[in-house]
Each structure stands twice: as C-alpha cells, then as structure tokens.
Motif scaffolding. Structure first.
Motif, PDB file in Angstrom:
ATOM      1  N   HIS A  48      -4.125 -24.869  -1.036  1.00 49.00           N
ATOM      2  CA  HIS A  48      -3.663 -23.717  -1.797  1.00 49.00           C
ATOM      3  C   HIS A  48      -3.741 -22.456  -0.918  1.00 49.00           C
ATOM      4  CE1 HIS A  48      -4.481 -20.859  -5.387  1.00 49.00           C
ATOM      5  NE2 HIS A  48      -3.198 -20.931  -5.146  1.00 49.00           N
ATOM      6  N   MET A  49      -4.848 -22.308  -0.200  1.00 46.77           N
ATOM      7  CA  MET A  49      -5.009 -21.151   0.683  1.00 46.77           C
ATOM      8  C   MET A  49      -4.022 -21.182   1.842  1.00 46.77           C
ATOM      9  SD  MET A  49      -9.126 -20.426   0.874  1.00 46.77           S
ATOM     10  CE  MET A  49      -8.969 -18.751   1.468  1.00 46.77           C
ATOM     11  N   SER A  50      -3.646 -22.383   2.290  1.00 45.28           N
ATOM     12  CA  SER A  50      -2.700 -22.472   3.409  1.00 45.28           C
ATOM     13  C   SER A  50      -1.336 -21.912   3.014  1.00 45.28           C
ATOM     14  CB  SER A  50      -2.562 -23.925   3.875  1.00 45.28           C
ATOM     15  OG  SER A  50      -1.828 -24.694   2.945  1.00 45.28           O
ATOM     16  N   THR A  51      -0.887 -22.241   1.800  1.00 45.56           N
ATOM     17  CA  THR A  51       0.395 -21.695   1.351  1.00 45.56           C
ATOM     18  C   THR A  51       0.269 -20.194   1.089  1.00 45.56           C
ATOM     19  OG1 THR A  51      -0.154 -22.294  -0.919  1.00 45.56           O
ATOM     20  CG2 THR A  51       1.140 -23.870   0.337  1.00 45.56           C
ATOM     21  N   HIS A  52      -0.921 -19.782   0.649  1.00 52.84           N
ATOM     22  CA  HIS A  52      -1.133 -18.351   0.433  1.00 52.84           C
ATOM     23  C   HIS A  52      -1.144 -17.588   1.749  1.00 52.84           C
ATOM     24  CE1 HIS A  52      -2.923 -18.629  -3.880  1.00 52.84           C
ATOM     25  NE2 HIS A  52      -1.711 -19.094  -3.776  1.00 52.84           N
ATOM     26  N   ALA A  53      -1.650 -18.226   2.796  1.00 51.33           N
ATOM     27  CA  ALA A  53      -1.607 -17.582   4.111  1.00 51.33           C
ATOM     28  C   ALA A  53      -0.156 -17.328   4.513  1.00 51.33           C
ATOM     29  CB  ALA A  53      -2.314 -18.453   5.148  1.00 51.33           C
ATOM     30  N   GLY A  54       0.703 -18.326   4.219  1.00 46.88           N
ATOM     31  CA  GLY A  54       2.128 -18.151   4.504  1.00 46.88           C
ATOM     32  C   GLY A  54       2.744 -17.051   3.657  1.00 46.88           C
ATOM     33  N   ALA A  55       2.372 -17.028   2.369  1.00 46.26           N
ATOM     34  CA  ALA A  55       2.911 -16.004   1.473  1.00 46.26           C
ATOM     35  C   ALA A  55       2.439 -14.604   1.859  1.00 46.26           C
ATOM     36  CB  ALA A  55       2.495 -16.311   0.034  1.00 46.26           C
ATOM     37  N   LEU A  56       1.172 -14.503   2.250  1.00 43.30           N
ATOM     38  CA  LEU A  56       0.644 -13.216   2.701  1.00 43.30           C
ATOM     39  C   LEU A  56       1.331 -12.785   3.990  1.00 43.30           C
ATOM     40  CD1 LEU A  56      -3.114 -13.891   1.931  1.00 43.30           C
ATOM     41  CD2 LEU A  56      -1.683 -12.204   0.786  1.00 43.30           C
ATOM     42  N   GLY A  57       1.649 -13.772   4.835  1.00 44.33           N
ATOM     43  CA  GLY A  57       2.412 -13.466   6.052  1.00 44.33           C
ATOM     44  C   GLY A  57       3.780 -12.907   5.710  1.00 44.33           C
ATOM     45  N   ILE A  58       4.407 -13.463   4.671  1.00 40.85           N
ATOM     46  CA  ILE A  58       5.702 -12.950   4.204  1.00 40.85           C
ATOM     47  C   ILE A  58       5.558 -11.511   3.738  1.00 40.85           C
ATOM     48  CG2 ILE A  58       7.420 -13.145   2.351  1.00 40.85           C
ATOM     49  CD1 ILE A  58       7.078 -16.177   2.515  1.00 40.85           C
ATOM     50  N   ALA A  59       4.468 -11.230   3.018  1.00 43.08           N
ATOM     51  CA  ALA A  59       4.232  -9.865   2.528  1.00 43.08           C
ATOM     52  C   ALA A  59       4.101  -8.891   3.692  1.00 43.08           C
ATOM     53  CB  ALA A  59       2.971  -9.840   1.669  1.00 43.08           C
ATOM     54  N   ALA A  60       3.325  -9.283   4.724  1.00 38.79           N
ATOM     55  CA  ALA A  60       3.155  -8.415   5.891  1.00 38.79           C
ATOM     56  C   ALA A  60       4.484  -8.219   6.618  1.00 38.79           C
ATOM     57  CB  ALA A  60       2.118  -9.027   6.834  1.00 38.79           C
ATOM     58  N   PHE A  61       5.263  -9.312   6.742  1.00 45.22           N
ATOM     59  CA  PHE A  61       6.580  -9.218   7.393  1.00 45.22           C
ATOM     60  C   PHE A  61       7.504  -8.276   6.630  1.00 45.22           C
ATOM     61  CE2 PHE A  61      11.000 -10.650   7.403  1.00 45.22           C
ATOM     62  CZ  PHE A  61      11.308 -10.517   8.751  1.00 45.22           C
ATOM     63  N   ALA A  62       7.454  -8.353   5.283  1.00 47.01           N
ATOM     64  CA  ALA A  62       8.320  -7.504   4.460  1.00 47.01           C
ATOM     65  C   ALA A  62       8.046  -6.029   4.709  1.00 47.01           C
ATOM     66  CB  ALA A  62       8.127  -7.848   2.978  1.00 47.01           C
ATOM     67  N   TYR A  63       6.761  -5.666   4.801  1.00 41.40           N
ATOM     68  CA  TYR A  63       6.415  -4.265   5.083  1.00 41.40           C
ATOM     69  C   TYR A  63       6.977  -3.834   6.438  1.00 41.40           C
ATOM     70  CZ  TYR A  63       3.151  -4.016   1.155  1.00 41.40           C
ATOM     71  OH  TYR A  63       2.593  -4.000  -0.095  1.00 41.40           O
ATOM     72  N   GLY A  64       6.765  -4.679   7.455  1.00 38.69           N
ATOM     73  CA  GLY A  64       7.227  -4.332   8.800  1.00 38.69           C
ATOM     74  C   GLY A  64       8.740  -4.238   8.878  1.00 38.69           C
ATOM     75  N   PHE A  65       9.430  -5.188   8.245  1.00 35.66           N
ATOM     76  CA  PHE A  65      10.900  -5.201   8.261  1.00 35.66           C
ATOM     77  C   PHE A  65      11.451  -3.956   7.570  1.00 35.66           C
ATOM     78  CE2 PHE A  65      15.076  -6.174   6.620  1.00 35.66           C
ATOM     79  CZ  PHE A  65      15.678  -6.875   7.670  1.00 35.66           C
ATOM     80  N   ALA A  66      10.888  -3.634   6.406  1.00 38.25           N
ATOM     81  CA  ALA A  66      11.358  -2.455   5.664  1.00 38.25           C
ATOM     82  C   ALA A  66      11.174  -1.186   6.491  1.00 38.25           C
ATOM     83  CB  ALA A  66      10.618  -2.346   4.334  1.00 38.25           C
ATOM     84  N   ARG A  67      10.056  -1.081   7.193  1.00 43.39           N
ATOM     85  CA  ARG A  67       9.784   0.114   7.998  1.00 43.39           C
ATOM     86  C   ARG A  67      10.734   0.201   9.198  1.00 43.39           C
ATOM     87  NH1 ARG A  67       5.207  -1.211   9.348  1.00 43.39           N
ATOM     88  NH2 ARG A  67       5.577  -1.787  11.513  1.00 43.39           N
ATOM     89  N   ARG A  68      10.927  -0.922   9.883  1.00 51.64           N
ATOM     90  CA  ARG A  68      11.772  -0.921  11.095  1.00 51.64           C
ATOM     91  C   ARG A  68      13.236  -0.645  10.775  1.00 51.64           C
ATOM     92  NH1 ARG A  68       8.580  -5.416  12.104  1.00 51.64           N
ATOM     93  NH2 ARG A  68      10.293  -6.814  11.525  1.00 51.64           N
ATOM     94  N   HIS A  69      13.692  -1.051   9.592  1.00 55.01           N
ATOM     95  CA  HIS A  69      15.116  -0.914   9.257  1.00 55.01           C
ATOM     96  C   HIS A  69      15.364   0.190   8.226  1.00 55.01           C
ATOM     97  CE1 HIS A  69      16.384  -4.575  11.431  1.00 55.01           C
ATOM     98  NE2 HIS A  69      15.193  -5.027  11.109  1.00 55.01           N
ATOM     99  N   ALA A  70      14.398   1.069   8.051  1.00 56.43           N
ATOM    100  CA  ALA A  70      14.517   2.119   7.029  1.00 56.43           C
ATOM    101  C   ALA A  70      15.727   3.011   7.259  1.00 56.43           C
ATOM    102  CB  ALA A  70      13.247   2.960   6.997  1.00 56.43           C
ATOM    103  N   GLU A  71      16.158   3.173   8.515  1.00 52.88           N
ATOM    104  CA  GLU A  71      17.287   4.062   8.816  1.00 52.88           C
ATOM    105  C   GLU A  71      18.550   3.288   9.176  1.00 52.88           C
ATOM    106  OE1 GLU A  71      16.046   6.784  11.807  1.00 52.88           O
ATOM    107  OE2 GLU A  71      14.458   7.673  10.586  1.00 52.88           O
ATOM    108  N   ASP A  72      18.562   1.988   8.891  1.00 49.17           N
ATOM    109  CA  ASP A  72      19.722   1.150   9.176  1.00 49.17           C
ATOM    110  C   ASP A  72      20.762   1.354   8.079  1.00 49.17           C
ATOM    111  OD1 ASP A  72      21.568  -0.876   9.615  1.00 49.17           O
ATOM    112  OD2 ASP A  72      20.054  -2.306  10.310  1.00 49.17           O
ATOM    113  N   GLY A  73      21.908   1.922   8.441  1.00 47.53           N
ATOM    114  CA  GLY A  73      22.949   2.236   7.475  1.00 47.53           C
ATOM    115  C   GLY A  73      23.575   1.026   6.807  1.00 47.53           C
ATOM    116  N   ARG A  74      23.322  -0.180   7.348  1.00 46.87           N
ATOM    117  CA  ARG A  74      23.885  -1.385   6.732  1.00 46.87           C
ATOM    118  C   ARG A  74      23.227  -1.701   5.390  1.00 46.87           C
ATOM    119  NH1 ARG A  74      23.158  -5.499  11.603  1.00 46.87           N
ATOM    120  NH2 ARG A  74      21.167  -4.369  11.604  1.00 46.87           N
TER     121      ARG A  74
END
Length: 310
Positions: free
Chosen positions: A59-85
């Motif tokens: 259960h924790m292994s899948t949560h580690a993956g899900a938490l990784g997705i959460a961290a990726f989402a924050y980083g992606f949103a920040r890096r592409h905040a000014e992307d006009g697409r």
C-alpha cells in the motif's frame, strides 16, 4: 508567451493558491520517508508472513508513486506557468495529480481485497512479535508524514467559498498518508489479536477492512477532482453573487453565465449582459470586483432595443 512579453492589454495566467512551493517541499520529504518505510514493511511482511503488514507495505509503495505524482505536478505547474499553450494556465495540474492519486488508491484497494481473500482460505503462520514492531514504526512514520503535509491540505479562508480553496494535489497526498496510518493501525490490531487470542484470520480480515476504507476515500477524491477537471459548477451561491452584482446595476439582465475553476481558489467567468444602457466591459468588471473568487472575466454586452429583452 512570457510575462515580460505581455502588452498593457494582456495579463499572465498564473492561478495558484500561493503555497505550492512549500507544499512541494513537504511532499518530497514525505516521499523519502514513505519509500524507506515501504521497503521495511514489505521485507518484514514477507519474512514474518503477515498479510496485514505486507498489505501495508505494498500500500505504501503505491502511495510513494502517488506522492511522487503530487510532487511532479507542483514542479510541472511551476515550470510551465508562463507557457501560452495552456489557455488558462497550469492551475489545474495539481487537480489532475489528485485525480491520478485517487485512481491509484482504488487500485490499491482492489489488490488488498484480492490478497486478503486468498489468505483466508488456509491457516497462516505469522511472526507476530517481529511484525508488531515494524507495524508500530510504520504508524509513527505515517503520523509524522501527515504532520509534515500540514493537516487537511488546504488554506483556511473565512468566507462561504472555503471549499474552493482546497489544494486537491496536497489533499490527495494527505489522504494517502492517512490511509497508510489507518492500514498500520489495522495491522497492529490484527497482530495483537492473533498473538494473544490466536485469531490468525484477523490478519487478512483487517486487510479487507482497510481496503474498504481506502476505496471510500478513493471514490470521494475522484468525484471531487473529476468535477473540477470537467468544469462542473455546483456553487450556486457564487452564481447568485455574480447575478446580483450585475443585475443590481441599471436594468442589466444576465442572458448567459459560465463559471468554472481554473486553479486553487480561482474561478473564470463568461458573462453575457443585455441592457438598455450599454457600458464598456470594464464597468461590468468593476461591478464584479467584490466577487474575489473571479480571477479571469470575459464580458459580452448586448444592447437591448425595445421592451422585449427586459
């Protein structure tokens, strides 16, 4: 298009709640803690033949993956905040991360049901003492992780739209670690009952109980994030607030109104107004200024000729 390329008539589309960078840091710390505990619980569950402990570890292994997705989402949103697409910015990336986490939670629940049910068919020999120590440590790690993520994963606002300020990405991460804590508690209960009463079957039964709890959380989170992704508006109070602001001026009437979330605590609106006294769009935007949730407003003004349109 970057912020420094904008003309005076344009604006950036950064619709965030304001705490994303801190949330990203906290999430990464919890990912590290989860991975370490995950390895320990899977190894101990296999070694001591505890389904409750093994289920908690996987259960924790899948949560580690899900938490990784959460961290990726924050980083992606920040890096592409000014992307006009991204037409309305990247404010919904966190919601998408939360939706992905909800699906992972559902898969975890199904796997726990399968494994627990299969273990009920024959008597299991479990190393209760050793497994108990690992389960207790796992619970402590989960509680610390929940504290790091900061409670319910949303900012506290004191108006009637409090629920619109939820950071769905952080909330998903928080639900994951709380679900881990619940499975740890169930594992400890099952191991204690097995050790002192000889009820070995409580180990897989607690796996089934944990699966039911996790499935319920998964469905709730999926419904909330899915509604945002599909631009579903169930906030009638906000709709009435917009209508009152527009129709309280002159003889204005709303002929069309579209409201949808574009980020944490941010809404977009398309407002069509019919009136005998047409004014510039900026006039109507000033009328809507007290509605603080509205971050992107498009106004259409239709002149009314005669009495029919009133």
């Amino acid at each position: 298009m970057h912020a420094h390329d904008l003309t005076p008539w344009q604006h950036a589309h950064k619709y965030f709640g304001g705490n994303e960078e801190a949330a990203e840091r906290r999430t990464l710390i919890v990912v590290g803690l989860t991975v370490v505990m995950m390895v320990a619980e899977i190894a101990a569950g296999t070694l001591f033949n505890s389904m409750a402990l093994l289920a908690d570890g996987w259960h924790m292994s899948t949560h580690a993956g899900a938490l990784g997705i959460a961290a990726f989402a924050y980083g992606f949103a920040r890096r592409h905040a000014e992307d006009g697409r991204f037409t309305f910015g990247t404010g919904k990336v966190g919601v998408l991360g939360g939706f992905a986490s909800a699906i992972i939670l559902g898969i975890v629940a199904l796997l726990m049901v399968w494994e627990s049910a299969s273990r009920l068919t024959e008597t299991q020999t479990i190393g209760f003492d050793e497994a108990l120590w690992v389960a207790v440590i796992g619970l402590v790690v989960n509680l610390v992780s929940a504290l790091i993520l900061g409670g319910h994963g949303h900012e506290h606002h004191h108006d009637h739209h409090d629920h619109d300020h939820h950071d769905h990405n952080l909330r998903a991460a928080y639900i994951h670690v709380v679900a881990d804590a619940v499975t740890s508690v169930l594992a400890i209960m099952a191991l204690l009952l097995g050790k002192y009463l000889g009820w070995w079957w409580m180990d897989p039964v607690m796996g089934l109980v944990g699966a039911a709890v996790i499935a319920k959380w998964s469905w709730g989170l999926m419904a909330q994030t899915g509604a945002v992704l599909l631009d579903h508006n169930d906030d009638r109070e906000l709709e009435e607030e917009v209508r009152a602001a527009i129709e309280g001026d002159a003889d204005n009437r709303l002929t069309d109104l579209h409201l949808w979330r574009i980020g944490t605590g941010h809404w977009a609106a398309i407002v069509s107004v019919v009136t005998h006294e047409p004014r510039p769009p900026e006039h109507y935007k000033r009328l809507l200024a007290p509605v603080h949730e509205l971050s992107h407003i498009t106004i259409e003004v239709l002149p009314c000729v005669g009495e029919a349109c009133a």
